[in-house]
Design a protein around this motif. Structure first.
Motif, mmCIF file in Angstrom:
data_model
loop_
_atom_site.group_PDB
_atom_site.id
_atom_site.type_symbol
_atom_site.label_atom_id
_atom_site.label_comp_id
_atom_site.label_asym_id
_atom_site.label_seq_id
_atom_site.Cartn_x
_atom_site.Cartn_y
_atom_site.Cartn_z
ATOM 1 N N GLY A 77 -0.644 20.913 -3.537
ATOM 2 C CA GLY A 77 -1.805 20.916 -2.663
ATOM 3 C C GLY A 77 -2.770 19.773 -2.896
ATOM 4 N N LYS A 78 -2.320 18.747 -3.619
ATOM 5 C CA LYS A 78 -3.182 17.613 -3.945
ATOM 6 C C LYS A 78 -2.479 16.300 -3.587
ATOM 7 C CE LYS A 78 -4.991 20.039 -8.050
ATOM 8 N NZ LYS A 78 -4.002 21.139 -8.079
ATOM 9 N N LEU A 79 -3.300 15.275 -3.435
ATOM 10 C CA LEU A 79 -2.820 13.921 -3.220
ATOM 11 C C LEU A 79 -2.842 13.197 -4.559
ATOM 12 C CD1 LEU A 79 -1.955 12.257 -0.727
ATOM 13 C CD2 LEU A 79 -4.341 11.523 -0.500
ATOM 14 N N TRP A 80 -1.720 12.532 -4.920
ATOM 15 C CA TRP A 80 -1.604 11.907 -6.235
ATOM 16 C C TRP A 80 -1.367 10.402 -6.086
ATOM 17 C CZ3 TRP A 80 -1.672 15.008 -10.764
ATOM 18 C CH2 TRP A 80 -1.681 16.380 -10.533
ATOM 19 N N VAL A 133 2.301 14.030 -2.205
ATOM 20 C CA VAL A 133 1.565 15.289 -2.060
ATOM 21 C C VAL A 133 2.280 16.330 -2.909
ATOM 22 C CG1 VAL A 133 0.857 17.113 -0.480
ATOM 23 C CG2 VAL A 133 0.741 14.730 0.251
ATOM 24 N N TYR A 134 1.530 16.920 -3.843
ATOM 25 C CA TYR A 134 2.135 17.884 -4.766
ATOM 26 C C TYR A 134 1.071 18.892 -5.186
ATOM 27 C CZ TYR A 134 4.274 19.787 -9.026
ATOM 28 O OH TYR A 134 4.770 20.628 -9.983
ATOM 29 N N HIS A 180 0.850 -1.183 0.000
ATOM 30 C CA HIS A 180 0.000 0.000 0.000
ATOM 31 C C HIS A 180 0.893 1.243 0.000
ATOM 32 C CE1 HIS A 180 1.135 -1.099 4.079
ATOM 33 N NE2 HIS A 180 1.094 0.198 4.364
ATOM 34 N N THR A 181 0.287 2.416 0.091
ATOM 35 C CA THR A 181 1.043 3.640 0.329
ATOM 36 C C THR A 181 0.497 4.316 1.573
ATOM 37 O OG1 THR A 181 -0.398 4.845 -1.225
ATOM 38 C CG2 THR A 181 1.715 4.059 -2.058
ATOM 39 N N ALA A 182 1.376 4.991 2.294
ATOM 40 C CA ALA A 182 1.016 5.714 3.514
ATOM 41 C C ALA A 182 1.603 7.110 3.436
ATOM 42 C CB ALA A 182 1.542 4.977 4.738
ATOM 43 N N ILE A 183 0.796 8.122 3.737
ATOM 44 C CA ILE A 183 1.262 9.499 3.546
ATOM 45 C C ILE A 183 0.461 10.452 4.430
ATOM 46 C CG2 ILE A 183 -0.339 10.110 1.678
ATOM 47 C CD1 ILE A 183 2.165 11.353 0.243
ATOM 48 N N VAL A 184 1.073 11.575 4.784
ATOM 49 C CA VAL A 184 0.395 12.612 5.566
ATOM 50 C C VAL A 184 -0.086 13.694 4.611
ATOM 51 C CG1 VAL A 184 0.635 14.332 7.383
ATOM 52 C CG2 VAL A 184 1.797 12.117 7.594
ATOM 53 N N PHE A 185 -1.366 14.047 4.728
ATOM 54 C CA PHE A 185 -1.973 15.033 3.835
ATOM 55 C C PHE A 185 -3.071 15.771 4.591
ATOM 56 C CE2 PHE A 185 -5.359 15.785 0.502
ATOM 57 C CZ PHE A 185 -4.701 16.828 -0.141
ATOM 58 N N LYS A 186 -2.948 17.100 4.655
ATOM 59 C CA LYS A 186 -3.932 17.960 5.319
ATOM 60 C C LYS A 186 -4.229 17.481 6.736
ATOM 61 C CE LYS A 186 -5.957 20.015 1.222
ATOM 62 N NZ LYS A 186 -7.165 20.382 0.471
ATOM 63 N N VAL A 198 8.850 10.943 -5.938
ATOM 64 C CA VAL A 198 9.118 11.947 -4.911
ATOM 65 C C VAL A 198 8.876 13.334 -5.506
ATOM 66 C CG1 VAL A 198 10.820 10.513 -3.721
ATOM 67 C CG2 VAL A 198 11.579 12.124 -5.487
ATOM 68 N N VAL A 199 8.743 14.308 -4.631
ATOM 69 C CA VAL A 199 8.626 15.703 -5.058
ATOM 70 C C VAL A 199 9.956 16.388 -4.769
ATOM 71 C CG1 VAL A 199 7.446 17.887 -4.682
ATOM 72 C CG2 VAL A 199 6.145 15.748 -4.661
ATOM 73 N N PHE A 200 10.542 16.963 -5.822
ATOM 74 C CA PHE A 200 11.870 17.555 -5.693
ATOM 75 C C PHE A 200 11.999 18.703 -6.684
ATOM 76 C CE2 PHE A 200 16.420 17.645 -6.946
ATOM 77 C CZ PHE A 200 16.987 17.900 -5.703
#
Length: 449
Positions: A264-267, A261-262, A214-220, A308-310
């Motif tokens: 302001g959105k979840l992708w 997260v990029y 799965h994926t796990a991420i922090v958003f808002k 990743v966001v870079f």
């Protein structure tokens, strides 16, 4: 057959048959908000006597990023009070004042130094009547680079050995979720405040759904879990209590995808849908309602890649796909600023083809850690399997550098990595030893700093 099943069910048939800028950014102590006026040396005034720098010794190497600098005390021939000014930067004749009006003969640099840099420093002693004397020499030292720890932070954590789990920082803690071994799929949630000691928080917060790949991420301000063989989406405000979204992801069953997260959105990008690798891209502004940005993109369909966001872009790296039960592995890199148009990076040096690796951004660099590949040997027509123990980093996506490893750390795929307290932590995963016909899962934790 799902690709994961291909990897681990057919194994017996197929497999076993440190900031590049030279700019110094050091916080100057805020004891003095106004710069003292430079005083013209008073007629007949004698400057302070000569003095020497002490430590760090000249030419010191592999120093920490918060060194203590010391020098010998001096006296003034006129009996004037003396203060010291410390200059330090990457110029052989340093010009940057990082501390002044010092009354002691030492100063600790608490932040601002970069890794793998040579710094030069000197001290100026000043009396109250404008007299100045520079230290007899200018010293230099070089800061340490990144390194993989010589030994594990822990070799046997409280959670069981596993692969395809996730570790995420949320609310100042580390959270490990799910994973699998060759016999079980896990649904548990573990937490740690230091990466060494782990506490079981919940045994089964996701109903009957197992959570792996799965994926796990922090958003808002929420902790999100997406997919893992299903189309379900879960969120939590505390890491303990989890709520399943009423609307399942319209992208359908998904595993081996990537999530960032990029803008302001979840992708959600690519992955395996049932038994098909995808190259679609979806986004959401709230984690509930999803929009398809692209049904097919410039990069080929794939799973077990990373994104990743870079530098203001999304970077997608590596992965694998299966056609006619034969896997293909990639080391191509694509970037996008809108999720629709993706441009391949023309790499000059890059890691080997791989999948099931991890990636993150640390110290203004992109990092790629571990993974695996299975490549057909043209002589035997069998697959040669490699579980990578390597670590790569890049400041631009074009040129990649390999970090020195050590013999204590073994190759692995399906591990988890996370940035925590200005360190990279690597945990768990699976090592496939083709020569000895062994499959070894881990529950260790390693550190890069």
């Amino acid at each position: 057959m799902k690709f994961k099943d291909l990897l681990f069910v057919s194994a017996s048939l197929v497999i076993f048959g440190a900031c590049s800028s030279d700019d110094l950014e050091i916080d100057v102590p805020e004891t003095d908000t106004e710069q003292p006026e430079e005083k013209e040396q008073k007629s007949g005034n004698k400057p302070p006597n000569a003095f020497n720098l002490s430590a760090l010794v000249n030419g010191a190497a592999d120093t920490e990023l918060n060194p203590l600098l010391t020098w010998t005390a001096t006296t003034d021939q006129d009996g004037d009070d003396i203060t010291y000014k410390l200059l330090l930067d990457t110029n052989e004749s340093p010009e940057t004042t990082i501390a002044e009006n010092l009354t002691t003969t030492e100063f600790s640099i608490t932040e601002g130094l970069n890794r793998n840099k040579v710094y030069y420093w000197k001290v100026i002693a000043m009396d109250a009547n404008g007299g100045e004397t520079e230290s007899t020499e200018t010293f230099s030292f070089s800061t340490k680079g990144f390194a993989l720890s010589e030994s594990a932070l822990t070799t046997n954590a409280e959670f069981s050995k596993r692969r395809n789990h996730s570790i995420t920082e949320f609310d100042g803690k580390l959270w490990l979720i799910g994973g699998q071994d060759d016999n079980s799929s896990y649904k548990d949630v573990w937490s740690s405040i230091d990466g060494k000691t782990w506490e079981l928080i919940a045994e089964n917060p996701f109903a009957f759904f197992g959570k792996n790949n799965h994926t796990a991420i922090v958003f808002k301000d929420k902790f999100w879990i997406i997919g893992g063989g299903f189309s379900d989406i879960w969120s939590s405000t505390n890491g303990i209590d989890w709520v399943k979204n009423d609307l399942s992801g319209p992208f359908g069953s998904r595993e081996g995808h990537s999530t960032v997260v990029y803008d302001g959105k979840l992708w959600v990008i690519g992955g395996t849908k049932v038994n098909e690798q995808m190259n679609d891209v979806w986004y959401s502004e709230d984690g509930i309602t999803w929009t398809e940005a692209a049904s097919s993109t410039q990069f080929s369909p794939r799973t077990d890649h990373t994104t990743v966001v870079f530098d203001g872009k999304m970077y997608l790296m590596g992965g694998t796909s299966v056609q006619d039960f034969s896997p293909s592995f990639y080391n191509d890199i694509y970037t996008s600023t809108d999720g629709i148009n993706w441009t391949e990076v023309a790499t000059e040096s890059v890691f080997e083809i791989r999948a099931n690796h991890t990636s993150l951004v640390y110290d203004n660099k992109m990092w790629v850690i571990g993974g695996w590949q299975a490549v057909t040997n043209q002589e035997t027509m069998e697959q040669d399997v490699v579980s990578f123990a390597d670590v790569w980093y890049s400041e631009n996506g074009t040129q990649w550098n390999k970090l020195n490893g050590n013999d204590s750390y073994t190759g692995r795929l399906g591990h988890a990595s996370v940035l925590f307290e200005n360190k990279i932590l690597i945990s768990g995963g699976l090592n496939i030893d083709q020569d000895d016909n062994l499959r070894t899962h881990y529950n260790d934790v390693w550190v890069i700093e």
